[in-house]
Design an enzyme around this catalytic site. Structure first.
Site, PDB file in Angstrom:
ATOM      1  N   TYR A  91      -6.751   2.962  -1.673  1.00 16.61           N
ATOM      2  CA  TYR A  91      -6.810   2.561  -0.265  1.00 16.61           C
ATOM      3  C   TYR A  91      -5.471   2.793   0.394  1.00 16.61           C
ATOM      4  O   TYR A  91      -4.434   2.868  -0.269  1.00 16.61           O
ATOM      5  CB  TYR A  91      -7.295   1.116  -0.087  1.00 16.61           C
ATOM      6  N   CYS A  92      -5.516   2.935   1.712  1.00 12.60           N
ATOM      7  CA  CYS A  92      -4.307   3.039   2.523  1.00 12.60           C
ATOM      8  C   CYS A  92      -4.490   2.090   3.700  1.00 12.60           C
ATOM      9  O   CYS A  92      -5.236   1.117   3.589  1.00 12.60           O
ATOM     10  CB  CYS A  92      -4.039   4.479   2.964  1.00 12.60           C
TER      11      CYS A  92
END
Length: 155
Positions: A91-92
């Site tokens: 994830y970012c």
């Protein structure tokens, strides 16, 4: 009288088989924040969550239990941080950032099974997921548009 054509139907929908292949394929590459939260809450093992953002972003808050490995460091550090063969979920920040996609690609190139958490940290927070910082773990109120009545996704 002007006859309007449908913007939606200008390009026809895919055939059944093409649609099944496409949507089934997407689910092999993506998982949402609610499913990640459900697995983390239930203590499900067999996968790890990797936050691919910068140190500054990580310090502002991250998903408890995530591993911090910025996408630019994966090729050099993955083997020392992530067990071989375990499924990785990246994830970012959110939909406007592609660091999770870059991280997923880097892990895939190294041979790891990988998925991307769609919506990223933004939707984790919007759905009321816990946030870990140096000060501990906190929860912010969920966004009623993302988590009606405090129920993440509710799908």
């Amino acid at each position: 009288m002007t006859v309007r054509t449908s913007a939606v139907l200008r390009t026809p929908a895919a055939t059944r088989d093409a649609a099944v292949a496409h949507f089934a394929g997407r689910l092999t590459y993506e998982v949402d924040a609610a499913d990640v939260a459900a697995d983390l809450g239930a203590g499900v093992t067999g996968w790890v969550l990797v936050d691919s953002r910068s140190q500054e972003s990580w310090d502002q808050g991250h998903v408890p239990g995530a591993i911090h490995l910025p996408h630019r460091e994966i090729a050099d550090r993955a083997a020392s941080v992530v067990p071989d063969g375990v499924t990785v979920v990246t994830y970012c920040w959110g939909p406007g950032c592609n660091a999770a996609t870059q991280a997923a690609l880097a892990f895939a190139r190294l041979g790891y099974p990988v998925k991307e958490m769609i919506g990223g940290f933004e939707y984790w927070v919007r759905e009321g997921g816990p946030i870990e910082t140096a000060g501990g773990i906190e929860r912010r109120p969920s966004d009623p548009l993302a988590a009606p009545h405090g129920i993440p996704c509710a799908c």
